[in-house]
Scaffold this motif. Structure first.
Motif, PDB file in Angstrom:
ATOM      1  N   GLY A   1       9.663   5.025   8.265  1.00 33.43           N
ATOM      2  CA  GLY A   1       8.969   5.060   6.967  1.00 33.43           C
ATOM      3  C   GLY A   1       8.764   6.493   6.505  1.00 33.43           C
ATOM      4  N   VAL A   2       7.924   6.616   5.442  1.00 31.67           N
ATOM      5  CA  VAL A   2       7.634   7.931   4.873  1.00 31.67           C
ATOM      6  C   VAL A   2       6.409   8.510   5.576  1.00 31.67           C
ATOM      7  CG1 VAL A   2       6.984   9.131   2.741  1.00 31.67           C
ATOM      8  CG2 VAL A   2       8.570   7.196   2.681  1.00 31.67           C
ATOM      9  N   THR A   3       6.429   9.824   5.825  1.00 34.48           N
ATOM     10  CA  THR A   3       5.276  10.459   6.458  1.00 34.48           C
ATOM     11  C   THR A   3       4.282  10.891   5.389  1.00 34.48           C
ATOM     12  OG1 THR A   3       6.757  11.277   8.151  1.00 34.48           O
ATOM     13  CG2 THR A   3       4.553  12.264   8.042  1.00 34.48           C
ATOM     14  N   ALA A   4       2.987  10.597   5.657  1.00 35.60           N
ATOM     15  CA  ALA A   4       1.949  10.956   4.682  1.00 35.60           C
ATOM     16  C   ALA A   4       0.754  11.530   5.419  1.00 35.60           C
ATOM     17  CB  ALA A   4       1.523   9.731   3.881  1.00 35.60           C
ATOM     18  N   THR A   5      -0.111  12.265   4.670  1.00 37.74           N
ATOM     19  CA  THR A   5      -1.313  12.864   5.254  1.00 37.74           C
ATOM     20  C   THR A   5      -2.548  12.161   4.684  1.00 37.74           C
ATOM     21  OG1 THR A   5      -0.099  14.930   5.075  1.00 37.74           O
ATOM     22  CG2 THR A   5      -2.400  15.082   5.767  1.00 37.74           C
ATOM     23  N   VAL A   6      -3.536  11.886   5.555  1.00 41.16           N
ATOM     24  CA  VAL A   6      -4.764  11.232   5.099  1.00 41.16           C
ATOM     25  C   VAL A   6      -5.642  12.276   4.408  1.00 41.16           C
ATOM     26  CG1 VAL A   6      -6.829   9.970   5.780  1.00 41.16           C
ATOM     27  CG2 VAL A   6      -4.653   9.551   6.951  1.00 41.16           C
TER      28      VAL A   6
ATOM     29  N   LEU B   1       4.861  -3.718   3.218  1.00 40.51           N
ATOM     30  CA  LEU B   1       4.967  -5.114   3.620  1.00 40.51           C
ATOM     31  C   LEU B   1       5.188  -5.974   2.385  1.00 40.51           C
ATOM     32  CD1 LEU B   1       1.869  -5.355   5.991  1.00 40.51           C
ATOM     33  CD2 LEU B   1       4.261  -5.234   6.687  1.00 40.51           C
ATOM     34  N   GLY B   2       6.056  -6.936   2.459  1.00 41.64           N
ATOM     35  CA  GLY B   2       6.221  -7.903   1.375  1.00 41.64           C
ATOM     36  C   GLY B   2       6.941  -7.323   0.168  1.00 41.64           C
ATOM     37  N   GLU B   3       6.892  -8.162  -0.914  1.00 39.53           N
ATOM     38  CA  GLU B   3       7.620  -7.806  -2.114  1.00 39.53           C
ATOM     39  C   GLU B   3       6.690  -7.133  -3.127  1.00 39.53           C
ATOM     40  OE1 GLU B   3       8.958 -11.669  -3.202  1.00 39.53           O
ATOM     41  OE2 GLU B   3      10.817 -11.479  -2.049  1.00 39.53           O
ATOM     42  N   ALA B   4       7.310  -6.462  -4.104  1.00 43.20           N
ATOM     43  CA  ALA B   4       6.521  -5.748  -5.106  1.00 43.20           C
ATOM     44  C   ALA B   4       6.922  -6.188  -6.503  1.00 43.20           C
ATOM     45  CB  ALA B   4       6.711  -4.245  -4.963  1.00 43.20           C
ATOM     46  N   LEU B   5       5.980  -5.978  -7.421  1.00 43.98           N
ATOM     47  CA  LEU B   5       6.214  -6.287  -8.826  1.00 43.98           C
ATOM     48  C   LEU B   5       6.637  -4.986  -9.516  1.00 43.98           C
ATOM     49  CD1 LEU B   5       5.527  -9.129  -9.914  1.00 43.98           C
ATOM     50  CD2 LEU B   5       3.491  -8.113 -10.937  1.00 43.98           C
ATOM     51  N   ALA B   6       7.549  -5.110 -10.510  1.00 39.19           N
ATOM     52  CA  ALA B   6       7.957  -3.910 -11.229  1.00 39.19           C
ATOM     53  C   ALA B   6       7.705  -4.095 -12.720  1.00 39.19           C
ATOM     54  CB  ALA B   6       9.425  -3.630 -10.992  1.00 39.19           C
ATOM     55  N   TYR B   7       7.182  -3.058 -13.360  1.00 39.41           N
ATOM     56  CA  TYR B   7       6.981  -3.085 -14.814  1.00 39.41           C
ATOM     57  C   TYR B   7       7.918  -2.072 -15.439  1.00 39.41           C
ATOM     58  CZ  TYR B   7       2.581  -5.090 -13.246  1.00 39.41           C
ATOM     59  OH  TYR B   7       1.629  -5.846 -12.633  1.00 39.41           O
ATOM     60  N   PRO B   8       8.578  -2.425 -16.554  1.00 40.10           N
ATOM     61  CA  PRO B   8       9.436  -1.444 -17.225  1.00 40.10           C
ATOM     62  C   PRO B   8       8.577  -0.253 -17.692  1.00 40.10           C
ATOM     63  CG  PRO B   8       9.198  -3.429 -18.560  1.00 40.10           C
ATOM     64  CD  PRO B   8       8.574  -3.724 -17.242  1.00 40.10           C
ATOM     65  N   ARG B   9       9.181   0.930 -17.617  1.00 38.13           N
ATOM     66  CA  ARG B   9       8.419   2.106 -18.002  1.00 38.13           C
ATOM     67  C   ARG B   9       8.728   2.529 -19.435  1.00 38.13           C
ATOM     68  NH1 ARG B   9       8.796   7.174 -14.492  1.00 38.13           N
ATOM     69  NH2 ARG B   9      10.246   5.932 -13.257  1.00 38.13           N
TER      70      ARG B   9
ATOM     71  N   VAL C   1       6.450   0.520 -10.041  1.00 43.37           N
ATOM     72  CA  VAL C   1       6.339  -0.507  -9.003  1.00 43.37           C
ATOM     73  C   VAL C   1       4.866  -0.633  -8.609  1.00 43.37           C
ATOM     74  CG1 VAL C   1       6.781  -0.903  -6.553  1.00 43.37           C
ATOM     75  CG2 VAL C   1       8.672  -0.441  -8.108  1.00 43.37           C
ATOM     76  N   PHE C   2       4.414  -1.895  -8.478  1.00 47.94           N
ATOM     77  CA  PHE C   2       3.006  -2.158  -8.200  1.00 47.94           C
ATOM     78  C   PHE C   2       2.846  -2.805  -6.828  1.00 47.94           C
ATOM     79  CE2 PHE C   2       0.389  -6.059  -8.278  1.00 47.94           C
ATOM     80  CZ  PHE C   2      -0.844  -5.481  -8.038  1.00 47.94           C
ATOM     81  N   LEU C   3       1.961  -2.241  -6.032  1.00 50.93           N
ATOM     82  CA  LEU C   3       1.627  -2.791  -4.717  1.00 50.93           C
ATOM     83  C   LEU C   3       0.114  -2.836  -4.565  1.00 50.93           C
ATOM     84  CD1 LEU C   3       4.044  -0.538  -2.641  1.00 50.93           C
ATOM     85  CD2 LEU C   3       4.280  -3.021  -2.848  1.00 50.93           C
ATOM     86  N   ARG C   4      -0.397  -3.735  -3.705  1.00 55.53           N
ATOM     87  CA  ARG C   4      -1.810  -3.709  -3.354  1.00 55.53           C
ATOM     88  C   ARG C   4      -1.977  -2.821  -2.121  1.00 55.53           C
ATOM     89  NH1 ARG C   4      -4.832  -4.909  -7.575  1.00 55.53           N
ATOM     90  NH2 ARG C   4      -4.279  -6.894  -8.529  1.00 55.53           N
ATOM     91  N   PRO C   5      -3.102  -2.130  -1.970  1.00 58.78           N
ATOM     92  CA  PRO C   5      -3.273  -1.216  -0.819  1.00 58.78           C
ATOM     93  C   PRO C   5      -3.046  -1.911   0.516  1.00 58.78           C
ATOM     94  CG  PRO C   5      -5.031  -0.879  -2.399  1.00 58.78           C
ATOM     95  CD  PRO C   5      -4.240  -2.072  -2.885  1.00 58.78           C
ATOM     96  N   GLU C   6      -3.345  -3.231   0.582  1.00 59.22           N
ATOM     97  CA  GLU C   6      -3.175  -3.924   1.854  1.00 59.22           C
ATOM     98  C   GLU C   6      -1.697  -4.159   2.190  1.00 59.22           C
ATOM     99  OE1 GLU C   6      -5.182  -4.754  -0.602  1.00 59.22           O
ATOM    100  OE2 GLU C   6      -5.095  -6.874  -1.136  1.00 59.22           O
ATOM    101  N   GLN C   7      -0.801  -3.872   1.218  1.00 61.03           N
ATOM    102  CA  GLN C   7       0.634  -4.009   1.491  1.00 61.03           C
ATOM    103  C   GLN C   7       1.209  -2.748   2.143  1.00 61.03           C
ATOM    104  OE1 GLN C   7       1.534  -5.647  -2.681  1.00 61.03           O
ATOM    105  NE2 GLN C   7       3.251  -6.448  -1.470  1.00 61.03           N
ATOM    106  N   LEU C   8       0.403  -1.686   2.241  1.00 60.17           N
ATOM    107  CA  LEU C   8       0.868  -0.462   2.888  1.00 60.17           C
ATOM    108  C   LEU C   8       0.480  -0.519   4.362  1.00 60.17           C
ATOM    109  CD1 LEU C   8       1.326   0.381  -0.006  1.00 60.17           C
ATOM    110  CD2 LEU C   8       0.256   2.573   0.491  1.00 60.17           C
TER     111      LEU C   8
ATOM    112  N   VAL D   1      12.023  -0.752  -1.724  1.00 61.64           N
ATOM    113  CA  VAL D   1      11.067  -1.874  -1.756  1.00 61.64           C
ATOM    114  C   VAL D   1      11.748  -3.057  -2.420  1.00 61.64           C
ATOM    115  CG1 VAL D   1       8.884  -2.687  -2.710  1.00 61.64           C
ATOM    116  CG2 VAL D   1       9.070  -0.351  -1.858  1.00 61.64           C
ATOM    117  N   ARG D   2      11.560  -4.261  -1.820  1.00 63.30           N
ATOM    118  CA  ARG D   2      12.138  -5.460  -2.399  1.00 63.30           C
ATOM    119  C   ARG D   2      11.265  -5.941  -3.566  1.00 63.30           C
ATOM    120  NH1 ARG D   2      12.065 -10.316  -0.007  1.00 63.30           N
ATOM    121  NH2 ARG D   2      11.261  -9.385   1.914  1.00 63.30           N
ATOM    122  N   LEU D   3      11.901  -6.335  -4.687  1.00 63.22           N
ATOM    123  CA  LEU D   3      11.157  -6.777  -5.869  1.00 63.22           C
ATOM    124  C   LEU D   3      11.063  -8.294  -5.890  1.00 63.22           C
ATOM    125  CD1 LEU D   3      12.623  -4.417  -8.620  1.00 63.22           C
ATOM    126  CD2 LEU D   3      10.530  -4.146  -7.292  1.00 63.22           C
TER     127      LEU D   3
END
Lengths: 346, 501
Positions: A288-293, A338-346, A271-278, A256-258
Motif C-alpha cells: 500500500g501507500v506509506t503515510a504519516t499520522v 477495503l471494498g469498493e468506492a463511489l466516484a463523482y465526476p469532477r 473518489v469517495f471513501l468512508r474512513p473505516e474503509q482505510l 481502487v475498485r469502483l
C-alpha cells in the motif's frame, strides 16, 4: 399509499429564500428525518407543513387531502398535524393530563387515551404532575404524548432532543421511535444532528439551501451519497482526486475498485471513501501507500486518525480496537483500501 | 414575522389617548402665542422659580447619589454586620410618600420650612431610587473581571475605579435621573414646607388667582426642563450602557471594613432613623390623638372609599390602554413597538400638576361632558402611570410565547379556544398584578387628584393635604398612616424583585 406529499414548496422571507422548491414524500407509518445544516430551511418546511407559515408556491397534501396550494391555506387547527417543538412548549398551567388531553374531545378524554399515550412514552401514572415538576427529558416525553393523543395523520418533531444532554438523548430517541411505531404514527423529524437522523429514521431526506438534495434509507444515503457535499455532511468522508479507468480509479491511495464503471465524458473524478474503509498496517508490510499520522482523535471504542500521504494530501482513517494497538502521532503506516468506492465526476 | 394591524392600530390609539394632556398643553401654548409666553417667561419671578427648582434638583440628586451609592456599596460589597437588614431598610423610604414625610417633619419640628427643609425631605424619600439600581448592578458584577484586573497588575483602588465603578455607572445615572425627575415633579412635599418651585407656582397660579395663562406658561417651562433632562440622560446612555455579561458569573468578594465598620453602621442607622424612624414616631404620636377624635372615622371611611373608587377607575382605564401596547411590544418586537412603548414614558416623566392642569383646560374647553367626572381624573392617572401597566402587560405576554399558541392550534383548537384556554390563563395573573399596583399608585397621587377630583370628593391624599395645610396634624395622621400602608405594598414587591434577584 403516501401520507405526506410536498410538491415544489417555496417560501421566502423578504429577499431571503428559505425553501426553493422542496419535494418530499413520506409513506404512511414511517418516520422520515429531514437532515440539514442550520439555515437550510428545514424548520421553515416544518412550519409550512404545520400551517404556521403560508407557502409562496407549491402544494402540500396530507392523507390524500390538500392542505396548501396556491390560493388555499388551511388553518393549523384544521390540518390536525401535531407538532413537538424544540423546547417541548408544554402548557405550564396545565397538568400532564391536561396537556396530553388538550387536543382530545370529552369522549376521547374519558376513554383512557391519555393514560394510554402516557404509557406509550414511559410516563404511566404521571397524570397529575405539573410541567415544572418534570425533568427536561420527561417534558419532551409529555410533548410527544400530547402530539400522539389525538391520533393525528402526521406528527412533526422540530429538533426535539437538542436541548438534552447526550446520554439522555440516546435513550429518549429510542423510546420516542418505539412510541411512534407502536402507535402507527407517520412522523417527520427535523434535525441537524446526523447521528440522530441516522439512528431514528426509516428514511432520510438531506436538505441544503432550500432544496432536498437526496432522500432514501439511512444506510443507502450513508453508503451512496448523491454528491461530495452530502458525503461529508452525513458522516466522515475521504474525498480523493482520481483518474477513472473503467471499473477502476487511480487514486493517491493506489488503484481502487469502483461500484459502477465511470463512463462520463471526462475520466477526472472525485473518489469517495468512508474512513473505516482505510486499513492501516505496519509500515512496509504490504504494497500500500506509506503515510504519516498527523493527528489522533481518540473516541474510546475507536479512533479517528488524520494521515498525510506522500504527495501532501490529508485523509482520515478510523481504527477500532484497543488504544495501545493503534498508531500514534508521527508513526509511519501503510494504507490500503477495503471494498469498493463511489466516484463523482469532477 | 406576522403583521398585526389590529394590535398596531389599537396601540396607536392607546398611546394617542395617553398623550392627550401633553398634546393639549402644546395646543394651548401655541394659541397663547409667543409674545404672551415671552412676557410671562422672561420675568424675574420665572428666573427665581427656575433657579430654585434646578437648585433643589441638583442638591437632592447629589445627596441621593452619595447616600444611595454609599449604602449600596456597603450592603453588597462589604462585610458590614446586619447588611441584609440594612438593605431592606434602605429600600423602605420609597413607601413614604413625600407629602407624608413632609407632614411628619412639619408637625414635629417647629418652623420646619424652606429650601433646605425641602431638600432634606426629598433626599430622604428619593435615595432608594439610586440605591436599588446600584445595588442590583453591584450584585451583578462578575468577580472574575475584578480578578483579571488585579492579575493584570492593577491595584485594588484602580480596579475599583476602572472596573467596578464603570460597570455601575449606568445604574447611577439612571437612578440620578429618576431622582431629578422626581424633584421637578414633586408637589406635595414642597407645598407642605412652603417652597415655591414650579409645581407649587403652577398650582397656586391656577387655584388661587385662576391665572390660566400664567399656569400654562409655567407648565410649559417645566415640560421643557423635563425634556432637557431626559435628553441629557439619553446622551449618556448612548455611550454604551449595556455591558455584555457572557457566561456564568460568581458573586464578587466582600471588602473587610475592619475599624471603619462602626462609623459606617452609625451612618446607615442615622439615615434610616431620619427617613423611617422620624415619620413613624410622628405618625404614632399624632395617630393616638387623631383616631380618638369623634366623627373622624366616618370621614376616613368615606375618603378611603373615594380613593378606591377613583383609583380603580384609573387603573381600569390604564390597563385597558396598556393591553394593546404591551401585547404589541411583546409579540412584534421592533423599532415601531419599542418607539410606542417609549412614548408612554413621556407622560410618566411629566409632573402630575402639569398633567392635571392640561386636563382641566381640556375638560373645560373640549370635553365638557367629562369635566368634573371621575373619568377625566382616570385619564390623568392613565397618562401618568401608563408605562407601569405596559411593563406589566409586556412581561405577562412573555409568559405565553407564540410557540405555545402554535402548538395548541396544531392540536386542532380554534384561535378563540386557544386564547381562552392558553393565552388568557397565562397572562391574566401578570396583568392583574400590574392593575393592582396601578390602583395603589393612583391612590398616592396628589396634585392631579387635587386639580381634577369632582367637587366635594375627598380622597386619602387630598384629606391629608388639606388638614396639613391648615396645621390640623392630628386629623391628618390617620390618612398619612393609611397612605404609608398603601405605598408599602408596591415597595415591598419592588424591593423583593431587586434584592432577591
Amino acid at each position: 399509499m403516501s401520507s405526506l406529499h410536498v410538491t415544489g414548496g417555496r417560501k421566502a422571507f423578504g429577499a431571503v429564500a428559505a425553501m426553493s422548491g422542496v419535494d418530499l414524500t413520506v409513506a404512511s407509518g414511517s418516520l422520515v428525518a429531514v437532515l440539514g445544516p442550520s439555515g437550510c430551511g428545514k424548520t421553515t418546511l416544518l412550519r409550512c407543513i404545520a400551517g404556521f407559515e403560508r407557502l409562496d408556491a407549491g402544494s402540500i397534501e396530507v392523507g390524500g387531502k390538500v392542505v396548501a396550494r396556491p390560493g388555499l391555506h388551511l388553518a393549523p387547527e384544521r390540518r390536525r398535524i401535531a407538532v413537538v417543538p424544540q423546547d417541548g412548549a408544554l402548557f405550564p398551567h396545565l397538568s400532564v393530563a391536561g396537556n396530553v388531553g388538550y387536543g382530545l374531545d370529552r369522549g376521547a378524554r374519558r376513554s383512557g387515551r391519555i393514560s394510554e399515550t402516557l404509557e406509550l412514552v414511559g410516563l404511566a401514572g404521571y397524570e397529575d404532575r405539573m410541567p415544572h415538576q418534570l425533568s427536561g427529558g420527561q417534558q419532551q416525553r409529555v410533548a410527544v404524548a400530547r402530539a400522539l393523543a389525538p391520533k393525528p395523520p402526521l406528527v412533526l418533531l422540530d429538533e426535539p432532543f437538542s436541548a438534552l444532554d447526550a446520554a439522555l438523548r440516546a435513550e429518549l430517541r429510542r423510546d420516542v421511535r418505539a412510541a411512534l411505531h407502536a402507535d402507527g404514527a407517520t412522523a417527520v423529524l427535523v434535525t441537524h444532528d446526523q447521528g440522530e437522523a441516522l439512528s431514528m429514521a426509516d428514511e432520510l431526506a438531506v436538505m441544503r439551501a432550500g432544496v432536498i438534495v437526496q432522500s432514501g434509507a439511512p444506510a443507502d444515503v450513508y453508503r451512496r451519497p448523491a454528491d461530495p457535499w452530502v458525503a461529508s455532511f452525513v458522516g466522515e468522508a475521504v474525498l480523493l482526486p482520481a483518474a477513472a479507468e473503467g471499473t477502476n480509479a487511480l487514486t493517491p491511495l493506489g488503484r481502487v475498485r469502483l461500484t459502477a464503471p465511470q463512463n462520463g465524458h471526462s475520466d477526472a473524478v472525485t473518489v469517495f471513501l468512508r474512513p473505516e474503509q482505510l486499513q492501516l498496517l505496519p509500515a512496509g508490510t504490504s504494497d500500500g501507500v506509506t503515510a504519516t499520522v498527523l493527528r489522533r482523535d481518540f473516541h474510546g471504542h475507536d479512533a479517528l486518525l488524520l494521515l498525510a500521504l506522500p504527495d501532501g494530501l490529508k485523509v482520515s482513517a478510523r481504527v477500532f480496537g484497543e488504544a495501545g494497538a493503534s498508531p500514534v502521532i508521527g508513526d509511519e503506516v501503510t494504507v490500503t483500501v477495503l471494498g469498493e468506492a463511489l466516484a463523482y465526476p469532477r | 414575522m406576522r403583521a398585526r394591524p389590529v394590535l398596531l392600530a389599537a396601540s396607536l390609539i392607546a398611546v394617542a389617548v395617553g398623550l392627550i394632556p401633553l398634546g393639549y398643553l402644546a395646543i394651548r401654548a401655541g394659541e397663547a402665542g409667543w409674545p404672551r409666553i415671552a412676557a410671562e417667561v422672561f420675568t424675574q419671578r420665572t428666573a427665581v422659580l427656575a433657579a430654585r427648582s434646578i437648585g433643589l434638583a441638583l442638591v437632592v440628586t447629589l445627596a441621593c447619589v452619595v447616600i444611595g451609592v454609599g449604602s449600596a456599596f456597603l450592603v453588597v460589597r462589604s462585610d458590614l454586620p446586619w447588611r441584609r437588614g440594612f438593605g431592606v431598610l434602605a429600600a423602605l423610604p420609597l413607601a413614604v410618600p413625600t407629602y407624608v414625610a413632609g407632614f411628619s417633619w412639619v408637625s414635629t419640628v417647629d418652623g420646619f420650612s424652606g429650601f433646605w427643609a425641602a431638600a432634606l425631605v426629598l433626599t430622604l424619600c428619593s435615595y432608594p431610587y439610586v440605591f436599588l439600581p446600584v445595588a442590583a448592578a453591584l450584585r451583578g458584577t462578575d468577580a472574575a473581571q475584578e480578578e483579571v484586573s488585579r492579575a493584570l497588575g492593577k491595584g485594588a483602588w484602580r480596579t475599583f475605579t476602572g472596573v467596578t465603578l464603570r460597570q455601575v455607572r449606568p445604574a447611577v445615572a439612571a437612578g440620578a435621573l429618576l431622582v431629578a425627575l422626581y424633584v421637578f415633579s414633586d408637589f406635595g412635599a414642597v407645598s407642605i414646607v412652603l417652597v415655591d418651585t414650579f409645581t407649587r407656582a403652577v398650582f397656586t397660579a391656577f387655584s388661587l388667582g385662576f391665572d390660566r395663562t400664567g399656569a400654562l406658561v409655567l407648565s410649559t417651562v417645566l415640560v421643557v426642563l423635563t425634556v432637557l433632562l431626559l435628553t441629557g440622560e439619553g446622551l449618556t446612555r448612548r455611550k454604551g450602557a449595556r455591558y455584555a455579561r457572557p457566561g456564568v458569573s460568581r458573586p464578587p468578594t466582600r471588602i473587610a471594613l475592619r475599624g471603619l465598620r462602626w462609623p459606617f453602621i452609625a451612618a446607615l442607622a442615622a439615615v434610616s432613623a431620619l427617613a423611617l424612624g422620624m415619620p413613624a414616631a410622628s405618625l404614632i404620636r399624632w395617630l393616638s390623638a387623631g383616631v380618638s377624635r369623634p366623627g373622624s372615622l366616618g370621614e376616613i371611611a368615606a375618603a378611603t372609599g373615594n380613593s378606591l373608587f377613583v383609583s380603580v377607575a384609573g387603573a381600569l382605564l390604564t390597563t385597558l390602554l396598556a393591553l394593546p401596547v404591551g401585547l404589541y411590544a411583546a409579540r412584534s418586537p421592533g423599532f415601531l413597538s419599542a418607539g410606542l412603548e417609549r412614548l408612554t414614558y413621556l407622560g410618566h416623566a411629566l409632573p402630575g400638576v402639569v398633567i392635571g392642569l392640561s386636563l382641566v383646560f381640556f375638560g373645560i374647553n373640549v370635553a365638557y361632558s367629562l369635566y368634573q367626572t371621575v373619568w377625566l381624573l382616570a385619564l390623568a392617572y392613565a397618562a401618568l402611570f401608563l408605562p407601569l401597566a405596559v411593563g406589566a402587560v409586556h412581561a405577562a405576554a412573555a409568559q405565553s410565547p407564540p410557540a405555545l399558541e402554535d402548538t395548541a392550534r396544531s392540536l386542532g383548537r380554534r384561535p378563540l379556544y386557544v386564547f381562552r384556554t392558553i393565552t388568557l390563563p397565562l397572562t391574566l395573573p401578570g396583568v392583574g398584578a400590574g392593575a393592582a399596583l396601578t390602583v395603589l399608585t393612583c391612590m398616592k397621587e396628589l396634585p392631579a387628584t387635587l386639580l381634577l377630583r369632582p367637587t366635594g370628593m375627598d380622597t386619602l391624599a387630598t384629606e391629608l393635604w388639606t388638614h396639613t395645610s391648615v396645621s390640623e396634624y392630628a386629623a391628618a395622621a390617620p390618612y398619612a398612616a393609611l397612605l404609608v400602608l398603601i405605598a408599602a405594598i408596591p415597595t415591598w414587591a419592588l424591593s423583593r424583585e431587586v434584592i432577591s434577584a
